[in-house]
Design a protein around this motif. Structure first.
Motif, PDB file in Angstrom:
ATOM      1  N   GLU A 103      -9.268  -2.155  -2.081  1.00 21.23           N
ATOM      2  CA  GLU A 103      -8.485  -1.241  -2.715  1.00 21.23           C
ATOM      3  C   GLU A 103      -6.816  -1.326  -2.599  1.00 21.23           C
ATOM      4  O   GLU A 103      -6.404  -1.927  -1.666  1.00 21.23           O
ATOM      5  CB  GLU A 103      -8.676   0.185  -1.984  1.00 21.23           C
ATOM      6  CG  GLU A 103      -7.894   1.272  -2.329  1.00 21.23           C
ATOM      7  CD  GLU A 103      -8.387   2.700  -1.625  1.00 21.23           C
ATOM      8  OE1 GLU A 103      -7.821   3.560  -1.964  1.00 21.23           O
ATOM      9  OE2 GLU A 103      -8.802   2.581  -0.520  1.00 21.23           O
ATOM     10  N   THR A 104      -6.110  -1.036  -3.660  1.00 25.86           N
ATOM     11  CA  THR A 104      -4.748  -1.296  -3.647  1.00 25.86           C
ATOM     12  C   THR A 104      -4.155   0.120  -3.674  1.00 25.86           C
ATOM     13  O   THR A 104      -4.627   0.831  -4.884  1.00 25.86           O
ATOM     14  CB  THR A 104      -4.290  -2.242  -4.666  1.00 25.86           C
ATOM     15  OG1 THR A 104      -4.638  -1.989  -5.896  1.00 25.86           O
ATOM     16  CG2 THR A 104      -4.830  -3.655  -4.507  1.00 25.86           C
ATOM     17  N   GLU A 105      -3.263   0.137  -3.084  1.00 28.88           N
ATOM     18  CA  GLU A 105      -2.343   1.397  -3.720  1.00 28.88           C
ATOM     19  C   GLU A 105      -0.803   0.947  -3.555  1.00 28.88           C
ATOM     20  O   GLU A 105      -0.301  -0.131  -2.914  1.00 28.88           O
ATOM     21  CB  GLU A 105      -2.651   2.368  -2.591  1.00 28.88           C
ATOM     22  CG  GLU A 105      -1.777   3.557  -2.468  1.00 28.88           C
ATOM     23  CD  GLU A 105      -2.219   4.679  -1.566  1.00 28.88           C
ATOM     24  OE1 GLU A 105      -1.610   5.605  -1.326  1.00 28.88           O
ATOM     25  OE2 GLU A 105      -3.186   4.224  -0.721  1.00 28.88           O
ATOM     26  N   THR A 106       0.174   1.512  -4.326  1.00 26.57           N
ATOM     27  CA  THR A 106       1.409   1.331  -4.401  1.00 26.57           C
ATOM     28  C   THR A 106       2.203   2.689  -4.004  1.00 26.57           C
ATOM     29  O   THR A 106       1.732   3.918  -4.387  1.00 26.57           O
ATOM     30  CB  THR A 106       1.822   1.180  -5.902  1.00 26.57           C
ATOM     31  OG1 THR A 106       1.663   1.845  -6.651  1.00 26.57           O
ATOM     32  CG2 THR A 106       1.415  -0.330  -6.196  1.00 26.57           C
ATOM     33  N   ARG A 109       4.596   5.883  -4.169  1.00 25.88           N
ATOM     34  CA  ARG A 109       5.380   6.538  -5.038  1.00 25.88           C
ATOM     35  C   ARG A 109       6.871   5.930  -5.100  1.00 25.88           C
ATOM     36  O   ARG A 109       7.554   5.862  -6.062  1.00 25.88           O
ATOM     37  CB  ARG A 109       5.225   8.066  -5.047  1.00 25.88           C
ATOM     38  CG  ARG A 109       5.713   8.672  -5.993  1.00 25.88           C
ATOM     39  CD  ARG A 109       5.400  10.287  -5.920  1.00 25.88           C
ATOM     40  NE  ARG A 109       5.707  10.811  -7.229  1.00 25.88           N
ATOM     41  CZ  ARG A 109       5.730  11.943  -7.133  1.00 25.88           C
ATOM     42  NH1 ARG A 109       5.023  13.022  -6.303  1.00 25.88           N
ATOM     43  NH2 ARG A 109       6.188  12.810  -8.222  1.00 25.88           N
ATOM     44  N   THR A 142       0.086  -1.699  -0.748  1.00 24.08           N
ATOM     45  CA  THR A 142      -0.831  -1.697   0.188  1.00 24.08           C
ATOM     46  C   THR A 142      -2.187  -2.321  -0.297  1.00 24.08           C
ATOM     47  O   THR A 142      -2.739  -1.753  -1.186  1.00 24.08           O
ATOM     48  CB  THR A 142      -1.247  -0.174   0.703  1.00 24.08           C
ATOM     49  OG1 THR A 142       0.122   0.432   1.234  1.00 24.08           O
ATOM     50  CG2 THR A 142      -1.962   0.007   2.055  1.00 24.08           C
ATOM     51  N   GLU A 200       0.243  -3.340   4.568  1.00 22.36           N
ATOM     52  CA  GLU A 200       1.245  -3.197   3.809  1.00 22.36           C
ATOM     53  C   GLU A 200       2.086  -4.282   3.778  1.00 22.36           C
ATOM     54  O   GLU A 200       2.687  -4.717   4.784  1.00 22.36           O
ATOM     55  CB  GLU A 200       2.023  -1.865   4.376  1.00 22.36           C
ATOM     56  CG  GLU A 200       1.268  -0.739   4.077  1.00 22.36           C
ATOM     57  CD  GLU A 200       2.183   0.567   4.581  1.00 22.36           C
ATOM     58  OE1 GLU A 200       3.031   0.376   5.390  1.00 22.36           O
ATOM     59  OE2 GLU A 200       1.595   1.607   4.320  1.00 22.36           O
ATOM     60  N   GLU A 249      -0.952  -6.978  -8.699  1.00 21.20           N
ATOM     61  CA  GLU A 249      -2.193  -6.347  -9.154  1.00 21.20           C
ATOM     62  C   GLU A 249      -3.050  -7.170  -9.992  1.00 21.20           C
ATOM     63  O   GLU A 249      -4.105  -7.492  -9.827  1.00 21.20           O
ATOM     64  CB  GLU A 249      -1.846  -5.051  -9.925  1.00 21.20           C
ATOM     65  CG  GLU A 249      -1.446  -3.874  -8.999  1.00 21.20           C
ATOM     66  CD  GLU A 249      -2.511  -3.193  -8.339  1.00 21.20           C
ATOM     67  OE1 GLU A 249      -3.825  -3.337  -8.722  1.00 21.20           O
ATOM     68  OE2 GLU A 249      -2.357  -2.224  -7.491  1.00 21.20           O
TER      69      GLU A 249
END
Length: 171
Positions: free
Chosen positions: A110-113, A115, A121, A135, A148
């Protein structure tokens, strides 16, 4: 009848009064003659050089290390953290700690940026319901899209999820 005069608290014995009382801790060694110290120093130096030679030999011959395959590779790092995804799997590093995951040990990625800010992450989920996030601080928010796409290319090439595995077994 005997009567005590003074406090009823017993004096502390052991480590509170004498640090040498703690088991396992030894006091300073008495001074050794210079000849003995010189012999010990030589033996220690020889042992260190033998250990260094053994470590170098072990580094040269590592059966687990495979040459990198011709395929996509994702790599991102900052001053503390690092992630590498390639044909062998995913490797996460934070300071001196690291963990390696082979592709068959990974349930999901899973990837997360963030805000706000520049944190990217990546979370590796294992089939036994554990997750390992890391991170990476990007130099600019524009790198998020690039990272990504690179990670997606690696996952498409090497990561076989359950749906694809079932389809390949059925055919």
């Amino acid at each position: 009848m005997e009567q005590r005069i003074g406090p009823s608290i017993q004096p502390l014995q052991g480590a509170a009064a004498d640090p040498a009382f703690v088991p396992g801790i030894t006091g300073p060694r008495p001074d050794e003659p210079e000849e003995t110290a010189a012999v010990d120093a030589e033996e220690t130096a020889e042992a260190v050089t033998e250990e260094e030679a053994a470590e170098e030999a072990a580094e040269e011959v590592t059966p687990e290390e495979e040459p990198p395959a011709d395929g996509p590779v994702f790599e991102a790092a900052d001053r503390r953290a690092r992630i590498v995804a390639d044909a062998r799997g995913i490797r996460l590093s934070l300071d001196e700690e690291s963990c390696d995951f082979r592709w068959d040990e990974i349930g999901a990625v899973e990837t997360e940026t963030a805000r706000f800010g520049k944190r990217f992450t990546v979370t590796v989920h294992t089939p036994d319901r554990r997750w390992y996030p890391i991170e990476i601080e990007a130099p600019a928010r524009a790198r998020f899209a690039e990272w990504e796409s690179q990670l997606d290319a690696v996952l498409d090439a090497y990561f076989e999820d359950d749906a694809k595995a079932e389809e390949s077994e059925d055919t």
